[in-house]
Design an enzyme around this catalytic site. Structure first.
Site, PDB file in Angstrom:
ATOM      1  N   CYS A 165       3.613   9.335   1.000  1.00 34.30           N
ATOM      2  CA  CYS A 165       2.289   9.850   0.650  1.00 34.30           C
ATOM      3  C   CYS A 165       2.414  10.817  -0.524  1.00 34.30           C
ATOM      4  CB  CYS A 165       1.679  10.561   1.859  1.00 34.30           C
ATOM      5  SG  CYS A 165       0.118  11.358   1.455  1.00 34.30           S
TER       6      CYS A 165
ATOM      7  N   ARG B 158       0.835  -1.209   0.000  1.00 37.80           N
ATOM      8  CA  ARG B 158       0.000   0.000   0.000  1.00 37.80           C
ATOM      9  C   ARG B 158       0.870   1.260   0.000  1.00 37.80           C
ATOM     10  NH1 ARG B 158      -0.526   4.551   2.811  1.00 37.80           N
ATOM     11  NH2 ARG B 158      -0.256   3.416   4.762  1.00 37.80           N
ATOM     12  N   ASP B 159       1.610   1.495   1.071  1.00 34.11           N
ATOM     13  CA  ASP B 159       2.375   2.753   1.180  1.00 34.11           C
ATOM     14  C   ASP B 159       3.484   2.789   0.126  1.00 34.11           C
ATOM     15  OD1 ASP B 159       3.354   5.175   2.195  1.00 34.11           O
ATOM     16  OD2 ASP B 159       3.181   4.538   4.263  1.00 34.11           O
TER      17      ASP B 159
END
Ligand code: COA
Ligand code: ZN
Length: 327
Positions: free
Chosen positions: A240, A16-17
Site C-alpha cells: 500500500c 491491483r496490489d
C-alpha cells in the site's frame, strides 16, 4: 482408500496490489494480456484493478479501459477494489464480478489511505452495498487487521465490529489484511481459530504481506486454523503506497507450491504461474521477490555435476583404502 485433498482458493492480487505500488505505468494492453494469461493458470479469482482516484493511484488510472479489454473466462471471478460510491459506480459500469471494499481497522491508516475517517468509510461502503445490490457480489477487506505501521497494535475487537456490521449488510466475503506484515503465526492462528463458525456462509480470506519474512508461516498458521482462501501476488510484488514500510504480498507461486506440498489442492498450474512470474522483471523493470520461479518446484531434478563419475570413483577408491587400513 486415498484421502481427498483439501481445496484451497488462491486469489491473485498482483494486477491491483502489485501494480499500485510500481512507479512504472504498464500499458493497458499489456495489463490485459497478463490478466488473460493469469486466467488460464487455474486461478479462480483475479483482482484486476482498483477504481480509485487517478492522482492517488496513477498506475491504475486505466481501470475502466482495462476491464473492457480482458477476456472473461468462465469460472474466473474478476474483482476490483472500491473505496467510495463513485468507484463502485465505475466498477459496476465496467461489469466487475465482485467489488472488494476496503476500510482499515486503524483510524490513522484509514485516513492516510482514503482521506476518510473509519466512520466516513463505513458510511460510504454501506451505500456501496446498497448500490451493488443484485448487480455484483460485494466483499469487504479490513486493512491493518493485525497491526498498523503508525498506531501499532490494533484491537481485534475493532476488526470484528467492522466485519460484523458488513456481514449484516450482506457482504459475501470478509478478508483480513495484514497490510504491512506485522502479524506473526501465533497471532494469526489465534485470530483465525476464534472466527470458526462466526459468519456462516461468508467466505473468509487472509491477505498477507511478507514484509518481515513471516508471510508463508502466517499462511500456514491460517491454514491450520481452518482458513481456505488466501490473497497472493505474482512475484511477491505489492504494497500500500499509503502505509509506511509496506512491501510485497505473499508470493502466489511460492504459496501455491507450499499449499500443494502440504497436501492441498489449489487447482492452479504451478508451471503456468511460474511462466507468468518470469515475465515480471521485464514488465515492471526490476527484480522480483519470489523464490519458486527461480528454483522451480521441489520435484524439479537438476543434472549431476559433469565430473560425477570421477567423484564416485575417487570416493570408492578412498573407501576401499580406508577399509584396508582399518582391517
Ligand atoms: N474514481 C476516480 N476519481 C475519483 C474517485 C474515484 N472513485 N473518487 C474521487 N475521485 C477524484 C475526485 O473527482 C477528485 O478529482 P479532482 O481532484 O480532479 O477534482 C479527486 O479524486 C479527489 O476527490 P475527493 O472526493 O476529494 O477524494 P479525496 O481526496 O478525499 O480522496 C479517495 C479519496 C478514496 C478517492 C482517494 O484517497 C483514493 O483514491 N485513494 C486510493 C487509496 C488506495 O487505493 N490505496 C491502496 C489500496 S487499499
Ligand atoms: Zn495488500
Amino acid at each position: 482408500m486415498s484421502e481427498s485433498k483439501r481445496k484451497v482458493h488462491v486469489h491473485e492480487v498482483f494486477m491491483r496490489d502489485g501494480l499500485q505500488n510500481e512507479a512504472v505505468f504498464v500499458p493497458t494492453d499489456e495489463k490485459a494480456r497478463m490478466v488473460d494469461a493469469l486466467s488460464r493458470t487455474g486461478l479462480t479469482k483475479i483482482e484486476v484493478t482498483s477504481f480509485t482516484s487517478a492522482s492517488a493511484i496513477p498506475a491504475l488510472r486505466d481501470a475502466d479501459a482495462l476491464m473492457q479489454r480482458i477476456e472473461r473466462r468462465p469460472g474466473v471471478v474478476y474483482a476490483a477494489l472500491v473505496l467510495n460510491l463513485r468507484g463502485a459506480q465505475r466498477a459496476l459500469d465496467a461489469r466487475a464480478d465482485e467489488l472488494n471494499l476496503v476500510v482499515s481497522a486503524s483510524e490513522t491508516h484509514n485516513l492516510a489511505n482514503t482521506r476518510m475517517t473509519r466512520r466516513q468509510s463505513r458510511h460510504a461502503l454501506r451505500e456501496v452495498c446498497r448500490l451493488a445490490g443484485e448487480h455484483a457480489k460485494v466483499a469487504l477487506s479490513i486493512g491493518t487487521a493485525f497491526g498498523c505501521p503508525m498506531e501499532g497494535a490494533v484491537l481485534f475487537d475493532d476488526v470484528l465490529d467492522i466485519a460484523d456490521e458488513f456481514v449484516g449488510s450482506g457482504v459475501a466475503g470478509i478478508t483480513l489484511c495484514d497490510t504491512t506484515g506485522m502479524a506473526d503465526p501465533a497471532q494469526v492462528r489465534k485470530a483465525c481459530a476464534g472466527l470458526a463458525g462466526r459468519w456462516p456462509g461468508v467466505a473468509l480470506t487472509l491477505h498477507l504481506h511478507d514484509t518481515r519474512g513471516m508471510g508463508l508461516a502466517n499462511a500456514l498458521a491460517g491454514l491450520e486454523a481452518g482458513i481456505t482462501r488466501f490473497d497472493a501476488s505474482l512475484g511477491g510484488l505489492g504494497g500500500c503506497p499509503f502505509a509506511p514500510g509496506a512491501s510485497g504480498n505473499i508470493c502466489t507461486e511460492d504459496l501455491v507450491h507450499m499449499l500443494e506440498a502440504v497436501g492441498c489442492d489449489t487447482g492452479v498450474d504451478l508451471q503456468a504461474l511460474i511462466d507468468c512470474a518470469a515475465e515480471l522483471p521485464g514488465i515492471v523493470g526490476h527484480e522480483i521477490r519470489g523464490q519458486v520461479w527461480r528454483a522451480g518446484s521441489a520435484d524439479r531434478r537438476y543434472p549431476r555435476p559433469a565430473d560425477f563419475e570421477q567423484i564416485v570413483e575417487r570416493a570408492h577408491v578412498r573407501e576401499s583404502m580406508q577399509a584396508a587400513v582399518g582391517s
